[in-house]
Design a protein around this motif. Structure first.
Motif, PDB file in Angstrom:
ATOM      1  N   ASP A 125       0.502  -1.623   0.109  1.00 16.12           N
ATOM      2  CA  ASP A 125       0.010  -0.249   0.028  1.00 16.12           C
ATOM      3  C   ASP A 125       1.407   1.087  -0.003  1.00 16.12           C
ATOM      4  O   ASP A 125       0.337   2.049  -0.859  1.00 16.12           O
ATOM      5  CB  ASP A 125      -0.676   0.021   1.286  1.00 16.12           C
ATOM      6  CG  ASP A 125      -2.352  -1.116   0.938  1.00 16.12           C
ATOM      7  OD1 ASP A 125      -2.317  -1.141  -0.241  1.00 16.12           O
ATOM      8  OD2 ASP A 125      -3.299  -1.071   1.725  1.00 16.12           O
ATOM      9  N   ILE A 126       1.878   1.311   1.226  1.00 14.55           N
ATOM     10  CA  ILE A 126       2.995   2.425   0.973  1.00 14.55           C
ATOM     11  C   ILE A 126       3.321   2.726   0.371  1.00 14.55           C
ATOM     12  O   ILE A 126       3.579   3.604  -0.879  1.00 14.55           O
ATOM     13  CB  ILE A 126       3.725   2.889   1.909  1.00 14.55           C
ATOM     14  CG1 ILE A 126       4.705   4.121   2.293  1.00 14.55           C
ATOM     15  CG2 ILE A 126       5.126   1.640   2.138  1.00 14.55           C
ATOM     16  CD1 ILE A 126       3.278   5.275   2.446  1.00 14.55           C
TER      17      ILE A 126
ATOM     18  N   ASN B 289       2.283   1.451  -3.503  1.00 12.44           N
ATOM     19  CA  ASN B 289       1.315   1.938  -4.456  1.00 12.44           C
ATOM     20  C   ASN B 289       1.611   3.169  -4.428  1.00 12.44           C
ATOM     21  O   ASN B 289       1.735   4.026  -5.359  1.00 12.44           O
ATOM     22  CB  ASN B 289       0.522   1.009  -4.280  1.00 12.44           C
ATOM     23  CG  ASN B 289      -0.189   1.697  -5.851  1.00 12.44           C
ATOM     24  OD1 ASN B 289      -0.413   1.460  -6.629  1.00 12.44           O
ATOM     25  ND2 ASN B 289      -2.285   1.278  -5.206  1.00 12.44           N
ATOM     26  N   ASN B 290       0.844   4.055  -2.917  1.00 11.77           N
ATOM     27  CA  ASN B 290       0.766   5.213  -2.826  1.00 11.77           C
ATOM     28  C   ASN B 290       1.667   5.919  -2.776  1.00 11.77           C
ATOM     29  O   ASN B 290       0.997   7.076  -3.507  1.00 11.77           O
ATOM     30  CB  ASN B 290       0.409   5.190  -1.414  1.00 11.77           C
ATOM     31  CG  ASN B 290      -1.169   4.532  -0.980  1.00 11.77           C
ATOM     32  OD1 ASN B 290      -1.980   4.393  -1.679  1.00 11.77           O
ATOM     33  ND2 ASN B 290      -1.811   3.958   0.470  1.00 11.77           N
ATOM     34  N   CYS B 291       2.923   6.119  -2.481  1.00 14.39           N
ATOM     35  CA  CYS B 291       4.021   6.890  -2.812  1.00 14.39           C
ATOM     36  C   CYS B 291       4.121   7.559  -4.411  1.00 14.39           C
ATOM     37  O   CYS B 291       4.512   7.852  -5.434  1.00 14.39           O
ATOM     38  CB  CYS B 291       5.509   6.001  -1.978  1.00 14.39           C
ATOM     39  SG  CYS B 291       5.787   6.792  -0.517  1.00 14.39           S
TER      40      CYS B 291
ATOM     41  N   ASN C  58       2.233   5.684  -7.370  1.00 15.49           N
ATOM     42  CA  ASN C  58       1.157   6.165  -8.514  1.00 15.49           C
ATOM     43  C   ASN C  58      -0.237   7.002  -7.334  1.00 15.49           C
ATOM     44  O   ASN C  58      -1.163   7.360  -8.175  1.00 15.49           O
ATOM     45  CB  ASN C  58       0.061   4.898  -8.165  1.00 15.49           C
ATOM     46  CG  ASN C  58       1.143   3.865  -9.308  1.00 15.49           C
ATOM     47  OD1 ASN C  58       1.980   3.935  -9.880  1.00 15.49           O
ATOM     48  ND2 ASN C  58       0.922   1.919  -8.804  1.00 15.49           N
ATOM     49  N   GLY C  59       0.494   8.024  -6.568  1.00 11.73           N
ATOM     50  CA  GLY C  59      -0.536   8.740  -5.433  1.00 11.73           C
ATOM     51  C   GLY C  59      -0.052   9.761  -5.987  1.00 11.73           C
ATOM     52  O   GLY C  59       1.183  10.368  -6.889  1.00 11.73           O
ATOM     53  N   ASP C  60      -0.390  10.774  -5.509  1.00 10.77           N
ATOM     54  CA  ASP C  60      -0.088  11.939  -4.994  1.00 10.77           C
ATOM     55  C   ASP C  60       1.676  12.468  -4.274  1.00 10.77           C
ATOM     56  O   ASP C  60       0.898  11.600  -3.314  1.00 10.77           O
ATOM     57  CB  ASP C  60      -1.190  13.052  -3.878  1.00 10.77           C
ATOM     58  CG  ASP C  60      -2.367  12.689  -5.049  1.00 10.77           C
ATOM     59  OD1 ASP C  60      -2.639  12.709  -6.410  1.00 10.77           O
ATOM     60  OD2 ASP C  60      -3.787  13.456  -4.243  1.00 10.77           O
TER      61      ASP C  60
ATOM     62  N   ARG D 207       4.087  11.729   2.719  1.00  9.75           N
ATOM     63  CA  ARG D 207       5.171  10.210   2.038  1.00  9.75           C
ATOM     64  C   ARG D 207       6.185  10.903   1.654  1.00  9.75           C
ATOM     65  O   ARG D 207       6.186  10.673   0.060  1.00  9.75           O
ATOM     66  CB  ARG D 207       3.751   9.334   1.785  1.00  9.75           C
ATOM     67  CG  ARG D 207       2.241   8.754   1.836  1.00  9.75           C
ATOM     68  CD  ARG D 207       1.428   8.212   1.147  1.00  9.75           C
ATOM     69  NE  ARG D 207       1.331   8.287  -0.037  1.00  9.75           N
ATOM     70  CZ  ARG D 207       0.077   9.031  -0.122  1.00  9.75           C
ATOM     71  NH1 ARG D 207      -0.895   9.687   0.661  1.00  9.75           N
ATOM     72  NH2 ARG D 207      -0.001  10.131  -1.493  1.00  9.75           N
TER      73      ARG D 207
ATOM     74  N   SER E 272       7.412   9.688  -1.464  1.00  6.68           N
ATOM     75  CA  SER E 272       6.330  10.340  -3.157  1.00  6.68           C
ATOM     76  C   SER E 272       7.232  11.561  -3.700  1.00  6.68           C
ATOM     77  O   SER E 272       7.214  11.485  -4.952  1.00  6.68           O
ATOM     78  CB  SER E 272       5.110  10.293  -2.163  1.00  6.68           C
ATOM     79  OG  SER E 272       5.290  11.870  -1.905  1.00  6.68           O
TER      80      SER E 272
END
Ligand code: GLP
Length: 221
Positions: free
Chosen positions: A189-190, A192-194, A196-198, A203, A206
């Motif tokens: 999750d972390i 992917n969020n870092c 593929n996310g904002d 984070r 990112s």
């Protein structure tokens, strides 16, 4: 941006082969190195290569404060055990972060290659959530979450140092090439969020999305 590996061993072998190739191509490589459980497999593979480390310069990402270099859980001890005692690296070419690191790196031209792990809250080195993307190498207070996560290496939470010295996010972002490695379902999750996310200070990893030469390697098991 994220490369998926079947398992931890394959990822570790591959990262080690990249480091070996970089050292072969540039015997004067300035190499940034991580600690934690994730890179152990990489080091195991890396020390099997017949490489000349005599001109390589290493730069560790972080170190706890308040425990001596010889403490069993210090990052100095970790590095001795997993890499330094196995290769012909010169003692004077081994660096851990201190207040002079950024000036030194600027003078020599920055890191050529940096291998990074990631914490469950998205920290890289000890740049905890909220760290400025332009932060310098500095002394930092560890978050409760990191203290709890790292207590598995110490007898108890109380024994985990509360402060550390870390390479800053600016320093990290100035590396020419970065490879971030992560494994285990609990890290997906972390990661992917870092990546593929904002991009957000919440984070820290990112910010690496903006780096021109970043690779992220993930193995589910
Ligand atoms: C520690 C280190 C980080 C490391 C992270 C993840 O707090 N300071 O540099 O990347 O934890 O560690 P692990 O690989 O054990 O999950």
């Amino acid at each position: 941006m994220i490369t998926l590996f079947e398992n931890y061993n394959q990822m570790s072998e591959y990262v080690a082969s990249i480091v070996a190739e970089e050292i072969t191509n540039n015997p004067n490589l300035r190499l940034g190195l991580p600690t934690g459980s994730t890179p152990i497999g990489m080091y195991k593979n890396l020390i099997q290569f017949d490489l000349d480390w005599s001109n390589v310069k290493t730069y560790n990402l972080d170190e706890y404060e308040g425990i001596g270099e010889n403490h069993p859980q210090s990052y100095h001890t970790f590095m001795n055990k997993n890499l330094f005692l196995h290769v012909n690296l010169k003692k004077e070419f081994i660096h851990f972060p201190d207040k002079n690191l950024d000036t030194h790196l600027k003078q020599v031209g920055g890191l050529d290659l940096l291998i990074l792990g990631i914490g469950h809250n998205g920290h890289i080195a000890f740049n905890e959530p909220g760290s400025s993307p332009t932060s310098a190498t500095r002394r930092v207070k560890l978050t409760k979450e990191t203290i709890i996560a790292n207590s598995r290496f110490f007898g108890s939470e109380d024994e985990v140092p509360k402060w550390a010295f870390t390479m800053g996010l600016k320093t990290i972002r100035e590396s020419k090439r970065i490879i971030l490695i992560a494994n285990g379902q609990d890290k997906w999750d972390i990661v992917n969020n870092c990546f593929n996310g904002d991009v957000t200070k919440d984070r820290p990893a990112s910010v690496l999305q903006m780096h021109p030469n970043i690779e992220v390697f993930y193995a589910p098991q």
